[in-house]
Design a protein around this motif. Sequence first.
Motif, PDB file in Angstrom:
ATOM      1  N   VAL A  77       0.840  -1.203   0.000  1.00 37.75           N
ATOM      2  CA  VAL A  77       0.000   0.000   0.000  1.00 37.75           C
ATOM      3  C   VAL A  77       0.874   1.252   0.000  1.00 37.75           C
ATOM      4  CG1 VAL A  77      -1.676   1.312   1.362  1.00 37.75           C
ATOM      5  CG2 VAL A  77      -1.976  -1.139   1.046  1.00 37.75           C
ATOM      6  N   GLY A  78       1.943   1.222   0.791  1.00 36.83           N
ATOM      7  CA  GLY A  78       2.856   2.364   0.818  1.00 36.83           C
ATOM      8  C   GLY A  78       3.515   2.609  -0.524  1.00 36.83           C
ATOM      9  N   ALA A  79       3.900   1.530  -1.208  1.00 33.76           N
ATOM     10  CA  ALA A  79       4.534   1.685  -2.525  1.00 33.76           C
ATOM     11  C   ALA A  79       3.566   2.282  -3.533  1.00 33.76           C
ATOM     12  CB  ALA A  79       5.040   0.333  -3.023  1.00 33.76           C
ATOM     13  N   LEU A  80       2.327   1.788  -3.508  1.00 35.37           N
ATOM     14  CA  LEU A  80       1.345   2.345  -4.433  1.00 35.37           C
ATOM     15  C   LEU A  80       1.053   3.809  -4.130  1.00 35.37           C
ATOM     16  CD1 LEU A  80      -1.215  -0.548  -4.872  1.00 35.37           C
ATOM     17  CD2 LEU A  80       0.302   0.430  -6.586  1.00 35.37           C
ATOM     18  N   ALA A  81       0.873   4.119  -2.861  1.00 33.32           N
ATOM     19  CA  ALA A  81       0.594   5.514  -2.493  1.00 33.32           C
ATOM     20  C   ALA A  81       1.794   6.401  -2.820  1.00 33.32           C
ATOM     21  CB  ALA A  81       0.252   5.606  -1.014  1.00 33.32           C
ATOM     22  N   GLY A  82       2.993   5.920  -2.525  1.00 27.86           N
ATOM     23  CA  GLY A  82       4.192   6.695  -2.825  1.00 27.86           C
ATOM     24  C   GLY A  82       4.380   6.913  -4.314  1.00 27.86           C
ATOM     25  N   ALA A  83       4.092   5.880  -5.109  1.00 35.18           N
ATOM     26  CA  ALA A  83       4.212   6.033  -6.562  1.00 35.18           C
ATOM     27  C   ALA A  83       3.187   7.024  -7.088  1.00 35.18           C
ATOM     28  CB  ALA A  83       4.035   4.680  -7.248  1.00 35.18           C
ATOM     29  N   ALA A  84       1.976   6.947  -6.548  1.00 30.83           N
ATOM     30  CA  ALA A  84       0.932   7.879  -6.995  1.00 30.83           C
ATOM     31  C   ALA A  84       1.296   9.309  -6.627  1.00 30.83           C
ATOM     32  CB  ALA A  84      -0.409   7.492  -6.378  1.00 30.83           C
ATOM     33  N   ILE A  85       1.749   9.514  -5.418  1.00 34.27           N
ATOM     34  CA  ILE A  85       2.117  10.875  -4.984  1.00 34.27           C
ATOM     35  C   ILE A  85       3.367  11.341  -5.732  1.00 34.27           C
ATOM     36  CG2 ILE A  85       2.941  12.242  -3.021  1.00 34.27           C
ATOM     37  CD1 ILE A  85       1.094  10.433  -1.275  1.00 34.27           C
ATOM     38  N   GLY A  86       4.348  10.433  -5.878  1.00 36.42           N
ATOM     39  CA  GLY A  86       5.577  10.791  -6.576  1.00 36.42           C
ATOM     40  C   GLY A  86       5.376  11.086  -8.044  1.00 36.42           C
ATOM     41  N   SER A  87       4.340  10.506  -8.637  1.00 35.76           N
ATOM     42  CA  SER A  87       4.105  10.749 -10.054  1.00 35.76           C
ATOM     43  C   SER A  87       3.698  12.196 -10.323  1.00 35.76           C
ATOM     44  CB  SER A  87       3.035   9.794 -10.591  1.00 35.76           C
ATOM     45  OG  SER A  87       1.774  10.110 -10.063  1.00 35.76           O
ATOM     46  N   PHE A  88       3.196  12.867  -9.323  1.00 36.59           N
ATOM     47  CA  PHE A  88       2.848  14.282  -9.497  1.00 36.59           C
ATOM     48  C   PHE A  88       4.096  15.152  -9.648  1.00 36.59           C
ATOM     49  CE2 PHE A  88      -1.022  12.851  -7.208  1.00 36.59           C
ATOM     50  CZ  PHE A  88      -1.922  13.087  -8.242  1.00 36.59           C
ATOM     51  N   THR A  89       5.213  14.683  -9.130  1.00 37.84           N
ATOM     52  CA  THR A  89       6.455  15.445  -9.240  1.00 37.84           C
ATOM     53  C   THR A  89       7.441  14.775 -10.188  1.00 37.84           C
ATOM     54  OG1 THR A  89       7.428  14.295  -7.349  1.00 37.84           O
ATOM     55  CG2 THR A  89       6.210  16.325  -6.884  1.00 37.84           C
ATOM     56  N   ALA A  90       6.984  13.794 -10.951  1.00 41.98           N
ATOM     57  CA  ALA A  90       7.811  13.061 -11.922  1.00 41.98           C
ATOM     58  C   ALA A  90       8.884  12.221 -11.240  1.00 41.98           C
ATOM     59  CB  ALA A  90       8.437  14.010 -12.941  1.00 41.98           C
ATOM     60  N   HIS A  91       8.666  11.834  -9.982  1.00 45.10           N
ATOM     61  CA  HIS A  91       9.598  10.975  -9.253  1.00 45.10           C
ATOM     62  C   HIS A  91       8.830   9.806  -8.646  1.00 45.10           C
ATOM     63  CE1 HIS A  91      12.854  13.801  -9.719  1.00 45.10           C
ATOM     64  NE2 HIS A  91      12.093  14.764  -9.233  1.00 45.10           N
ATOM     65  N   ALA A  92       8.104   9.078  -9.488  1.00 45.85           N
ATOM     66  CA  ALA A  92       7.265   7.986  -9.001  1.00 45.85           C
ATOM     67  C   ALA A  92       8.098   6.876  -8.369  1.00 45.85           C
ATOM     68  CB  ALA A  92       6.426   7.424 -10.138  1.00 45.85           C
ATOM     69  N   GLY A  93       9.263   6.598  -8.932  1.00 43.26           N
ATOM     70  CA  GLY A  93      10.122   5.541  -8.384  1.00 43.26           C
ATOM     71  C   GLY A  93      10.595   5.859  -6.985  1.00 43.26           C
ATOM     72  N   VAL A  94      11.063   7.085  -6.788  1.00 41.82           N
ATOM     73  CA  VAL A  94      11.508   7.511  -5.464  1.00 41.82           C
ATOM     74  C   VAL A  94      10.338   7.517  -4.496  1.00 41.82           C
ATOM     75  CG1 VAL A  94      12.506   9.423  -4.144  1.00 41.82           C
ATOM     76  CG2 VAL A  94      13.434   8.851  -6.389  1.00 41.82           C
ATOM     77  N   GLY A  95       9.204   8.002  -4.966  1.00 44.00           N
ATOM     78  CA  GLY A  95       8.011   7.999  -4.118  1.00 44.00           C
ATOM     79  C   GLY A  95       7.593   6.600  -3.722  1.00 44.00           C
ATOM     80  N   ALA A  96       7.701   5.659  -4.662  1.00 42.05           N
ATOM     81  CA  ALA A  96       7.346   4.271  -4.371  1.00 42.05           C
ATOM     82  C   ALA A  96       8.286   3.676  -3.327  1.00 42.05           C
ATOM     83  CB  ALA A  96       7.368   3.440  -5.639  1.00 42.05           C
ATOM     84  N   LEU A  97       9.574   3.977  -3.453  1.00 40.67           N
ATOM     85  CA  LEU A  97      10.531   3.451  -2.466  1.00 40.67           C
ATOM     86  C   LEU A  97      10.288   4.030  -1.078  1.00 40.67           C
ATOM     87  CD1 LEU A  97      13.851   3.431  -4.517  1.00 40.67           C
ATOM     88  CD2 LEU A  97      12.500   1.470  -3.758  1.00 40.67           C
ATOM     89  N   ILE A  98      10.085   5.321  -1.017  1.00 35.80           N
ATOM     90  CA  ILE A  98       9.818   5.964   0.274  1.00 35.80           C
ATOM     91  C   ILE A  98       8.494   5.443   0.851  1.00 35.80           C
ATOM     92  CG2 ILE A  98       9.296   8.156   1.408  1.00 35.80           C
ATOM     93  CD1 ILE A  98      11.266   9.444  -0.620  1.00 35.80           C
ATOM     94  N   GLY A  99       7.488   5.359   0.002  1.00 33.24           N
ATOM     95  CA  GLY A  99       6.191   4.850   0.451  1.00 33.24           C
ATOM     96  C   GLY A  99       6.267   3.410   0.918  1.00 33.24           C
ATOM     97  N   ALA A 100       7.032   2.587   0.212  1.00 26.66           N
ATOM     98  CA  ALA A 100       7.182   1.188   0.607  1.00 26.66           C
ATOM     99  C   ALA A 100       7.866   1.088   1.964  1.00 26.66           C
ATOM    100  CB  ALA A 100       7.969   0.422  -0.441  1.00 26.66           C
ATOM    101  N   GLY A 101       8.913   1.884   2.154  1.00 29.82           N
ATOM    102  CA  GLY A 101       9.593   1.874   3.457  1.00 29.82           C
ATOM    103  C   GLY A 101       8.673   2.296   4.582  1.00 29.82           C
ATOM    104  N   ALA A 102       7.941   3.371   4.356  1.00 31.26           N
ATOM    105  CA  ALA A 102       6.998   3.836   5.385  1.00 31.26           C
ATOM    106  C   ALA A 102       5.885   2.811   5.595  1.00 31.26           C
ATOM    107  CB  ALA A 102       6.412   5.179   4.976  1.00 31.26           C
ATOM    108  N   GLY A 103       5.448   2.172   4.522  1.00 33.05           N
ATOM    109  CA  GLY A 103       4.395   1.169   4.632  1.00 33.05           C
ATOM    110  C   GLY A 103       4.843  -0.065   5.391  1.00 33.05           C
ATOM    111  N   VAL A 104       6.081  -0.494   5.172  1.00 32.65           N
ATOM    112  CA  VAL A 104       6.614  -1.647   5.908  1.00 32.65           C
ATOM    113  C   VAL A 104       6.670  -1.340   7.391  1.00 32.65           C
ATOM    114  CG1 VAL A 104       8.741  -2.958   6.306  1.00 32.65           C
ATOM    115  CG2 VAL A 104       7.858  -2.694   3.998  1.00 32.65           C
TER     116      VAL A 104
END
Length: 109
Positions: free
Chosen positions: A37-64
């Motif tokens: 869930v964190g990876a998906l949310a991070g990718a979605a939020i990161g895609s607004f700033t063109a950094h979906a990969g970084v957002g997914a990684l940060i979101g995944a870490g926070a989600g774990v």
Amino acid sequence: MRKIAILPAAALVVGLGGCSDGSMTQGGRDVLAGGAVGALAGAAIGSFTAHAGVGALIGAGAGVVGGYLWHQHELAERQAAERRQQQLNAAYERGYSQGQQSRRTTTSN
């Protein structure tokens, strides 16, 4: 373009979900679900700033971390409920024994 950035994260989530052979513990499932869930949310939020990969990684870490904390909370709640049930059972047994003993002494008089 945003849909394209979210697709790899969604594929990762589906792929990781299929790795379990059914022997995963509840804690493992909670952590995996939190990470997904964190990876998906991070990718979605990161895609607004063109950094979906970084957002997914940060979101995944926070989600774990969130999934782990959720599991620990649920485990503590379950243990507290078991302790309460044991106390209730012990109180019932004491009351039942005292009632039986009281019944024996009143019927023998």
